[in-house]
Design an enzyme around this catalytic site. Structure first.
Site, PDB file in Angstrom:
ATOM      1  N   HIS A 167       0.807  -1.220   0.000  1.00  0.00           N
ATOM      2  CA  HIS A 167       0.000   0.000   0.000  1.00  0.00           C
ATOM      3  C   HIS A 167       0.843   1.275   0.000  1.00  0.00           C
ATOM      4  O   HIS A 167       0.416   2.325  -0.468  1.00  0.00           O
ATOM      5  CB  HIS A 167      -0.934  -0.008   1.213  1.00  0.00           C
ATOM      6  CG  HIS A 167      -2.163   0.839   1.050  1.00  0.00           C
ATOM      7  ND1 HIS A 167      -2.203   1.999   0.296  1.00  0.00           N
ATOM      8  CD2 HIS A 167      -3.420   0.685   1.555  1.00  0.00           C
ATOM      9  CE1 HIS A 167      -3.403   2.516   0.342  1.00  0.00           C
ATOM     10  NE2 HIS A 167      -4.170   1.744   1.099  1.00  0.00           N
ATOM     11  N   ASP A 401      -9.644  -4.408 -19.432  1.00  0.00           N
ATOM     12  CA  ASP A 401     -10.041  -5.391 -20.451  1.00  0.00           C
ATOM     13  C   ASP A 401      -8.803  -5.907 -21.180  1.00  0.00           C
ATOM     14  O   ASP A 401      -8.196  -5.198 -21.981  1.00  0.00           O
ATOM     15  CB  ASP A 401     -11.023  -4.742 -21.416  1.00  0.00           C
ATOM     16  CG  ASP A 401     -11.503  -5.684 -22.506  1.00  0.00           C
ATOM     17  OD1 ASP A 401     -11.096  -6.866 -22.495  1.00  0.00           O
ATOM     18  OD2 ASP A 401     -12.271  -5.239 -23.367  1.00  0.00           O
TER      19      ASP A 401
END
Length: 459
Positions: A167, A401
């Protein structure tokens, strides 16, 4: 279960920078000791193991390498000083030869079971999560890998891509940019499309320049002094979780109904967004589910709700949208238990969250006020009752995608942690709707599901 086919190292293509160092801002330092972010993307893409191994895997490796040309720090390491008695701070560093870990696996698990919305055993999802490479020591630093990836095939049914991400390197906006870039390069077979997009849209490729973050108070030094004595943790999966995972859909009609209920009681309330009513409803149902599952809580005990806020456009001066790093503050609401579980719980929660967004989150003069106290505030909050939020509809990870369409399902494994959190994202099955993910003990999940459904039916 998943069977590992290979674990390999993917470097950026040759010819790039020989070395790159990126310092940590105060936004980054506060996450140094937090667990990594684990997210899964499931794609409905039937293919054979042979096609996967011979065609898709080489394509994913090549496109990942090209992506790292634009994201060099992800190939490198976090350098954490061994001697923390001086003021030297951690830094991200890439040097030629560094690479990223990629695991390839195949699974005989039931794909349709995994992408369902019903309660499922949370432990099974960790088969698709890569291990971080081990931390290494050099004479002056611990060298900590910052990201690991795994691609798992479900033969004849689908593919799962998982990232495990430190993170401190970046927030949801940052990792979304990386995943979309990898997907685009994989889909088009090269980064020509990315370069063309860059020429027309300056926000296409990442900026790692930390000078865009202004820190006149030296908050980075304040934070480092507060945490540098803490040992750097080696993270492991929280198994067994003793949890089940389930997804709850708020359709567009449900969201409109919830907004109407809130505004009917509080007609002057500002910021009654889809986020506000969705999180308020889930928060109130969640607290009620504790009582239904036998939890005993004093009526005056405070319940907290905390959510991350991307402040790139909310601070002065604003930070470019394509800045790669952490640039998040937080919003918070707190309400007495008895009020939140009462008949007006939804309205009370919505008012508290909306007021915090209006008065502090969307106020450039207030959004970072008191930031120098964030680390000490975290330590003070260890014993509070809190529900957090992981993810946001604003960051549509399912849109990455690779040529297989939108992801059918995303799962946030970080919500399996000790403290309770919900995940929130755009619905993949309901236009204009939202998906809420929860990880709870089975008895509490059953109670939550009943309260959630009953509330929508009766509202």
């Amino acid at each position: 279960m998943a069977t590992l086919l290979e674990t390999c190292r993917i470097p950026p293509p040759p010819g790039g920078a020989a070395e790159l160092s990126v310092p940590l801002t105060f936004f980054d330092i506060r996450w140094l000791h937090f667990q990594p972010i684990y997210r899964l993307l499931f794609y409905d893409y039937p293919c054979s193991k042979a096609y996967f191994v011979e065609t898709l895997v080489p394509k994913l490796k090549q496109s990942l390498s090209l992506t790292l040309k634009h994201y060099l720090p992800l190939s490198g390491n976090l350098l954490y000083p061994l001697n923390t008695n001086n003021d030297e701070k951690p830094v991200f560093r890439y040097v030629a030869g560094d690479s990223i870990s990629l695991t390839i696996a195949v699974s005989d698990n039931d794909f349709d079971e995994l992408v369902g919305n019903h309660a499922r055993d949370a432990d099974q999802f960790y088969d698709f999560v890569p291990d971080f490479p081990p931390v290494k020591n050099d004479p002056f630093y611990k060298k900590v890998p910052v990201i690991a990836l795994q691609v798992t095939l479900f033969p004849g049914r689908g593919i799962c891509i998982c990232y495990a991400f430190h993170h401190s390197l970046g927030d949801a906006s940052s990792i979304l940019g990386f995943m979309r870039t990898w997907a685009l390069i994989s889909r088009f077979g090269g980064d020509d499309e990315l370069i063309l997009t860059k020429q027309g849209d300056n926000s296409s490729l990442p900026i790692f320049d930390r000078s865009v973050i202004k820190d006149p108070l030296g908050i980075d030094t304040i934070f480092w002094k507060e945490i540098r004595e803490e040992p750097l943790k080696s993270w492991s999966f929280p198994l067994p979780t003793n949890r089940v995972r389930a997804t709850f859909i708020l359709h567009q009609a449900d969201i409109k109904k919830l907004k109407y209920l809130v505004l009917a009681k509080k007609p002057g309330l500002i910021q009654v967004s889809s986020f506000v009513v969705a999180t308020s409803y889930v928060w109130s149902c969640f607290v009620k589910s504790g009582e239904a599952a036998g939890e005993e809580v004093g009526e005056n005990v405070l319940e907290f709700f905390i959510f991350a806020v991307d402040v790139r456009a909310r601070i002065n001066p604003p930070v470019p949208a394509n800045y790669f790093g952490n640039c998040i503050s937080y919003g918070m609401a707190k309400i007495e238990h008895k009020r939140l579980v009462g008949e007006e719980g939804l309205v009370i929660a919505a008012e508290a969250i909306a007021e915090d967004i209006k008065n502090r989150v969307n106020n450039k003069d207030q959004v970072l006020k008191g930031a120098e106290n964030w680390m000490s505030d975290i330590k003070k909050s260890s014993g509070i009752r809190v529900l957090g939020v992981a993810g946001s509809p604003k960051f549509d990870l399912a849109s990455a995608d690779f040529g297989w369409g939108r992801a059918k399902k995303t799962e946030v494994l970080s919500i399996d942690g000790e403290k309770y959190s919900m995940s929130l994202c755009k619905s993949t099955d309901s236009d204009g709707g939202l998906e809420v993910g929860l990880s709870l003990p089975k008895e509490r999940m059953d109670a939550f599901a009943a309260i959630f459904a009953d509330g929508l039916r009766s509202s």
